[in-house]
Design a protein around this motif. Structure first.
Motif, short mmCIF file in Angstrom:
data_model
loop_
_atom_site.label_atom_id
_atom_site.label_comp_id
_atom_site.label_asym_id
_atom_site.label_seq_id
_atom_site.Cartn_x
_atom_site.Cartn_y
_atom_site.Cartn_z
N THR A 13 -32.20 -3.20 -12.86
CA THR A 13 -32.58 -3.40 -14.26
C THR A 13 -32.60 -2.05 -14.97
O THR A 13 -33.11 -1.08 -14.42
N ARG A 27 -34.66 -3.54 -24.73
CA ARG A 27 -34.81 -4.75 -23.92
C ARG A 27 -34.20 -4.51 -22.54
O ARG A 27 -33.34 -3.62 -22.39
N PRO A 28 -34.61 -5.33 -21.56
CA PRO A 28 -34.03 -5.18 -20.22
C PRO A 28 -32.60 -5.70 -20.16
O PRO A 28 -32.29 -6.73 -20.78
N PHE A 29 -31.75 -5.00 -19.46
CA PHE A 29 -30.37 -5.41 -19.20
C PHE A 29 -30.09 -5.19 -17.72
O PHE A 29 -30.80 -4.44 -17.04
N GLY A 30 -29.04 -5.83 -17.23
CA GLY A 30 -28.69 -5.66 -15.82
C GLY A 30 -27.20 -5.46 -15.58
O GLY A 30 -26.81 -4.88 -14.57
N THR A 31 -26.36 -5.96 -16.48
CA THR A 31 -24.92 -5.93 -16.22
C THR A 31 -24.37 -4.51 -16.33
O THR A 31 -24.61 -3.82 -17.33
N GLN A 42 -22.42 -6.27 -20.54
CA GLN A 42 -22.10 -7.60 -21.07
C GLN A 42 -23.27 -8.11 -21.89
O GLN A 42 -24.43 -7.91 -21.54
N THR A 43 -22.96 -8.79 -22.99
CA THR A 43 -24.00 -9.47 -23.75
C THR A 43 -23.41 -10.70 -24.45
O THR A 43 -22.27 -11.10 -24.18
N GLY A 44 -24.20 -11.30 -25.33
CA GLY A 44 -23.74 -12.44 -26.11
C GLY A 44 -23.70 -12.04 -27.59
O GLY A 44 -24.63 -11.41 -28.08
N LYS A 47 -26.68 -12.67 -29.89
CA LYS A 47 -27.95 -11.96 -29.73
C LYS A 47 -28.13 -10.88 -30.78
O LYS A 47 -27.16 -10.27 -31.24
N GLU A 48 -29.40 -10.61 -31.07
CA GLU A 48 -29.73 -9.53 -32.02
C GLU A 48 -29.17 -8.20 -31.54
O GLU A 48 -28.69 -7.39 -32.34
N VAL A 49 -29.22 -7.97 -30.24
CA VAL A 49 -28.73 -6.70 -29.68
C VAL A 49 -27.26 -6.49 -30.06
O VAL A 49 -26.86 -5.38 -30.44
N TYR A 99 -21.93 -18.27 -19.73
CA TYR A 99 -20.83 -17.63 -20.45
C TYR A 99 -19.50 -17.99 -19.80
O TYR A 99 -19.44 -18.26 -18.61
#
Ligand SMILES: Cc1cc2nc3c(=O)[nH]c(=O)nc-3n(C[C@H](O)[C@H](O)[C@H](O)COP(=O)(O)O)c2cc1C
Length: 130
Positions: A13, A27-31, A42-44, A47-49, A99
């Motif tokens: 993380t 925020r936490p991320f892992g990819t 990677q994200t969506g 999302k706000e990010v 996804y």
């Protein structure tokens, strides 16, 4: 670059900070994934990010492992190629529940203009740029 990848991968993380106006967001991320010698996350797009990165692509990542921590300052570049999304989803098969490489939401971005600083309480910081 490989050392940054290995640190983030083994930390599992990390925390991704973006900027929204004059407000930092984290925020936490892992990819984390290597494709064509670049580091991808990677994200969506929903999302706000993702929306924050679209306005201001400067980000900072922080991760910790044992008594060491890593800070990565970078610019994120949106890469909409299907083959990169496929590669990311192969590396993180659990993401396939949410996804797909062909949806409108999946987003992969690579880190550019990277300054990575490895720190610990016992040694001088090591700075890597790529
Ligand atoms: C351990 C962990 C790892 C995560 N990794 C990711 C990731 O790689 N990509 C992602 O989009 N969201 C990931 N998330 C979910 C985001 O933290 C969450 O969607 C967050 O709310 C996104 O930030 P935002 O609300 O500012 O858009 C992860 C969450 C946790 C707890």
């Amino acid at each position: 670059m490989k050392k940054v990848y290995e640190f983030l991968k083994s930390a599992q993380t990390y925390y991704l900070a973006t900027v929204e106006g004059n407000q930092p967001r984290v925020r936490p991320f892992g990819t984390i994934h290597i494709y064509e010698d670049k580091l991808y996350i990677q994200t969506g797009r929903s999302k706000e990010v993702s929306k924050q990165i679209a306005v201001n692509s400067k980000v900072e990542i922080c991760a910790m492992k044992g008594g060491e921590w890593l800070r990565v300052a970078a610019t994120l570049v949106d890469d909409n190629r299907r083959e990169v999304k496929v590669s990311m989803l192969e590396a993180y098969p659990e993401l396939k529940e949410m996804y797909s490489a062909d949806d409108e939401n999946t987003q992969v971005l690579y880190l550019k203009d990277v300054t990575a600083t490895f720190s610990s309480f016992t040694a001088a910081p090591e700075v890597v740029k790529f």
